[in-house]
Design a protein around this motif. Structure first.
Motif: not given
Ligand code: GLA
Length: 724
Positions: A526-527, A529-530, A568, A640, A709
C-alpha cells in the motif's frame, strides 16, 4: 557534431523533443532565457528578435532605471533582487561579480540535441564563468555552471546555482518530502512571492529530498496542465528552489549546498556545480516521459532484461546459516529468480547492526569456508550472485575503527552523534579510500560478484576532516563517485544498486554510476503504490527496485494478499524479499506465476511510457505502461482504501493511440476481483471489450468493486488490422 561559434551577440532558438528554449546572449551580459517550454515551431531571425522584445517587462516605479532581466546565472550586480547565482568572495572582495560574455559555442549533435556553452569574464573580480546548456533529443534541458579563479589570491565559493524562468501561468508548486519507510510524498502550495527552498544538509541525497521541484499551471496533474520541473543531480548537500519576485519574474533554480570554506579556489582552479536537469510537459506524465526517455538513451543505461531478484534481508535478517540460505536459494530458483542477493550480516563481527561495519572480510565464524559454497550453489541454480555492502560507514565496534580512528568524520575533537551505532568513514583520507577500493575489489574478484547492493544508512552530521575538522562533505561526495567509478572500471560487468536506508540516495548523480535504486525499506504494497508512483516522477520503472515482501509487513504491521504485493512490485525492477521456504505450496506456485508474468512483460514495462491517470475518488489509483509503438499496454487499478461510492465508476485508460482499436481484458494472475460484489461488471462477465484508444481515454471502462488494498490488472492489446 556540428560546431558553430554562435557569436557574442547571438539570439538562439534550440528545439528538440517537443521543447523549445530561446536563449538571448545579446548585449554582452550572460544569457537570458526568453522561453523554456512548448516547441515554438520554426521562427525566422526576425521573429525571434520580436519574441525577445515582446518578452521584456516595462519599467515601473522604484526599480532600477534599466530593465533587470533574469539571467541563467542571476547576478546581484545587474540588479537582480533575488538569490544571486554565484556567491563567494576573495578576502571580502569580488563578492558581486558582473560577467561579460567572451565566447559562445553551439554544437548541434547529430542525434537531434544541442549543446550551448557560454563563457564569461569579470576582469575586475578576476573570475571566469562557463555556463553549459544542453537540450537533449528527448527535450530535457541540462545545465551546469563552472567558476574559475583568475586572481592570485584564493576565492571562496559559497554557492553556484543556475536557474530557468517559468511563466506567470505557473502558479502552483509541487515538491516531495519523505522519511524512512515513506519516501517521496507530494506537497503542494501556491507559488507565492518569495523563495520556496528545499535544502539537503544531510550529506546524502536524503530520504526527504525533493527529487524534482515542479512549477505548474493551476490544478496541474499527471495528465493535464503545463509543468516545469527541475532536479539537482548530486548525492551530497544541495539546494533546489523556486523564486518569485514582486516583478512576477519566476524561476526554478538549484545547485550544491556548500558548507563554509568547502570550496576555496586557488589561482587558476575551477569549481563545477552539479548538473541540473529540467523537464517540461503538459501534465506530469509528459514531464516524466521526457526524463525517462533521456535516461534510457544514456550509453550506461542497463540494457539487459532486469533480472528478478531474491534479496535475503526480510527473509533471514542477520541470521546467516548456510542450510537456511541453501533452502532459500533452492526455493528462489524454483520460482524463477535470476539474481540472489546476500544482504547484511556476512562480514566480520556483524551479528547485529551494532558492530562490524568497516571489516569487509567474510566472517570466518559464520562462513568457515568463505562464501564459496553459497555462491557455487547460487550459480549452479543458474542465478547471479549479489552482495550487500555499506562502504562509507564504520561501527566504532570494528577492527577498522580501532585501527584508524582518524578516518572517521568529525567536526572537532568529538564524534558526531551515533546513528544506527555507526559513523562515517571520510573517503578523502587516501588510506581509507585505498582500503575500501582494495577490499571491494578483492571481494568482487574472489566471488565474481555480479551485483553490489551499496548501502548508506546515516546522515553526515559534523562531516569534518580529522584532525582539523574542516567540512568535507563536498570532497567526500566526489570521492565516493571516484570509488564507484574506479571499481566499475576494474569490473565492467558489475552492477550496483544505490540504497540508503531505502530511498535516501536517489539522484541522477549516483545513477550515472549505478544501475538502480532501492525505493524504500517499506515493502508494504500500500505504501509502495505511492512511493513508486512519485519516485517515477524522475525515474523509469527499471531503475526502481520493488520487492514482494512478507504477508505481514514488519514496517507497518499490515497484512496483504500475495496478489496485491506482487502486482505492486511488478512494475519496477522486480524482486522477492521474503522467506520463500515458509510459503505454502499454493503460494509458491502463485508467486512463480507472478515471476513468469513479470518476465513476460518486462520488455514492455521497462521500455514503455508510464501513465498515471487520475480518478475522482482518491481511493482508486490507476497507473500503467504503454508500449512506445502503442500496440500494447498494462494497467493496474489499485484500491488504496474503501471508495466513497460503490461501484467506483468508470476508469479511463489514457496514453493509447486514439484511432486504433484495442482489446482490453483482465490479466492473470492479477485478475481476481476480490470484493464484496459477486456480480462482476457486465463487460468483465464477457471477459473482454474492444474499444478505440479515444474511447478508452475519454469514456473508459467500469472498474470492478474491489476490496481495499487490492488491485486488478488489465492487458490492452491492439487488434491487428482493426484501425477505427
Ligand atoms: C538498510 C537497507 C535495508 C537492509 C538493511 C540491512 O536499512 O535499506 O534494505 O539492507 O540496511 O542492514
Amino acid at each position: 557534431m556540428k560546431v558553430e561559434t554562435a557569436g557574442r551577440d547571438a539570439l538562439l532558438h534550440l528545439s528538440a523533443g517537443g521543447v523549445s528554449i530561446v536563449v538571448d546572449v545579446r548585449g554582452g551580459g550572460l544569457p537570458r532565457i526568453v522561453h523554456w517550454g512548448a516547441d515554438l515551431g520554426a521562427l525566422t531571425a526576425g521573429e525571434l528578435g520580436e519574441l525577445a522584445t515582446a518578452s521584456l517587462p516595462p519599467l515601473v516605479s522604484s526599480v532600477p532605471d534599466g530593465v533587470v532581466a533574469l539571467g541563467l546565472l542571476p547576478e546581484h550586480s545587474r540588479g537582480w533582487p533575488g538569490t544571486p547565482g554565484l556567491s563567494g568572495h576573495r578576502g571580502g572582495r569580488a563578492w558581486s561579480p558582473l560577467f561579460t560574455v567572451t565566447d559562445v559555442r553551439l554544437d548541434s549533435a547529430e542525434l537531434g540535441g544541442h549543446r550551448l556553452s557560454v563563457r564569461g569574464l569579470d576582469a575586475a573580480a578576476a573570475l571566469g564563468i562557463t555556463l553549459e546548456v544542453e537540450l537533449t533529443a528527448e527535450g530535457v534541458v541540462r545545465l551546469r555552471g563552472t567558476v574559475r579563479n583568475d586572481g592570485d589570491q584564493p576565492f571562496v565559493v559559497d554557492q553556484l546555482a543556475l536557474g530557468l524562468p517559468v511563466p506567470s501561468e505557473a502558479t502552483e508548486l509541487l515538491d516531495l518530502t519523505g522519511r524512512h519507510l515513506r519516501e517521496r510524498q507530494p506537497q503542494r502550495q501556491h507559488f507565492h512571492v518569495g523563495t520556496r527552498l528545499r535544502e539537503g544538509r544531510r550529506g546524502r541525497t536524503g530520504l526527504d529530498a525533493s527529487l524534482v521541484m515542479v512549477a505548474g499551471a493551476a490544478g496541474f496533474g499527471f495528465r493535464a496542465g503545463e509543468v516545469w520541473g527541475m532536479h539537482v543531480a548530486w548525492s551530497g548537500n544541495h539546494r533546489l528552489y523556486a523564486e518569485r519576485m514582486p516583478s512576477d519574474q519566476r524561476l526554478l533554480a538549484g545547485g550544491e549546498l556548500l558548507l563554509p570554506g568547502e570550496v576555496i579556489l586557488g589561482p587558476g582552479q575551477t569549481y563545477a556545480a552539479p548538473w541540473l536537469y529540467a523537464s517540461y510537459g503538459v501534465g506530469l506524465d509528459e514531464m516524466s516521459a521526457r526524463l525517462h526517455r533521456m535516461l534510457r538513451a544514456r550509453p550506461n543505461h542497463p540494457r539487459t532484461p532486469r533480472p528478478v531478484i531474491l534479496n535475503t534481508w526480510e527473509a533471514v535478517y542477520f541470521d546467516h546459516d548456510l542450510g537456511k540460505l541453501t533452502a532459500l536459494a533452492d526455493a528462489a530458483a524454483e520460482v524463477g529468480v535470476e539474481r540472489f542477493v546476500l544482504d547484511d550480516g556476512w562480514f566480520r563481527h556483524r551479528r547485529d547492526d551494532t558492530a562490524g561495519l568497516g571489516d569487509w572480510y567474510v566472517d570466518e565464524s559464520v562462513w568457515p569456508d568463505g562464501l564459496h559454497d553459497l555462491v557455487g550453489l547460487v550459480r549452479a541454480r543458474g542465478m547471479q550472485f549479489g552482495l550487500w555492502v555499506e562502504p562509507e560507514m564504520v561501527n566504532p565496534r570494528s577492527d577498522l575503527a580501532r585501527a584508524h580512528p582518524e578516518w572517521i568524520m568529525a567536526g572537532g575533537d568529538r564524534l558526531p552523534p551515533p546513528w544506527r551505532s555507526q559513523q562515517v568513514l571520510d573517503l578523502t583520507h587516501p588510506g581509507a579510500f585505498d582500503y575500501l577500493l582494495g577490499r571491494l575489489d578483492a571481494l568482487v574478484t574472489e566471488y565474481a560478484i555480479d551485483y553490489l547492493k551499496w548501502d548508506h544508512n546515516r546522515d553526515l552530521i559534523d562531516g569534518g576532516h580529522q584532525p582539523g575538522g574542516e567540512p568535507v562533505v563536498h570532497a567526500h561526495t566526489l570521492a565516493v563517485y571516484r570509488l564507484i567509478d574506479e571499481l566499475r572500471a576494474r569490473h565492467p560487468g558489475l552492477e550496483i544498486e544505490s540504497c540508503s536506508s531505502g530511498g535516501g540516495r536517489v539522484d541522477l548523480g549516483i545513477l550515472e554510476r549505478t544501475d538502480r535504486v532501492w525505493g524504500s525499506d517499506c515493502n508494504d504494497a500500500l505504501e509502495r503504490q505511492s512511493i513508486n508512483r512519485w519516485t517515477q516522477l524522475l525515474l523509469p520503472p527499471e531503475l526502481l527496485g520493488s520487492h514482494v515482501g512478507p504477508a505481514h509487513s514488519h514496517t507497518t504491521g499490515r497484512r496483504h494478499e500475495l496478489d496485491f504485493r506482487a502486482g505492486t512490485a511488478l512494475f519496477g525492477h522486480f524482486g522477492l524479499e521474503l522467506d520463500l521456504t515458509g510459503l505454502s505450496v499454493a503460494d509458491r506456485s502463485r508467486l512463480a506465476e507472478w515471476v513468469a508474468l513479470h518476465k513476460r512483460l518486462r520488455a514492455l514495462l521497462h521500455s514503455g511510457t508510464v501513465v498515471r491517470a487520475e480518478h475522482p475518488d482518491p481511493a482508486l489509483l490507476i497507473h500503467g505502461v504503454v508500449a512506445l509503438d502503442r500496440t500494447e499496454a498494462v494497467f493496474a487499478l489499485v484500491a488504496m482504501g474503501t471508495g466513497v461510492t460503490a461501484p467506483p465508476g468508470r476508469i479511463r485508460l489514457p496514453g493509447l493511440d486514439p484511432v486504433r482499436r484495442y482489446r482490453v481484458r483482465p490479466l492473470p494472475p492479477g485478475d481476481v476481483q476480490r470484493g464484496i460484489n459477486h456480480e462482476p461488471a457486465p463487460w468483465l462477465r464477457d471477459g473482454e471489450v474492444t474499444l478505440t484508444g479515444a474511447a478508452l481515454a475519454t469514456v473508459g471502462v467500469q472498474a470492478p468493486d474491489l476490496y481495499p488494498e487490492n488491485l486488478f490488472l488489465l492487458h490492452v492489446a491492439e487488434r491487428p488490422g482493426e484501425a477505427g
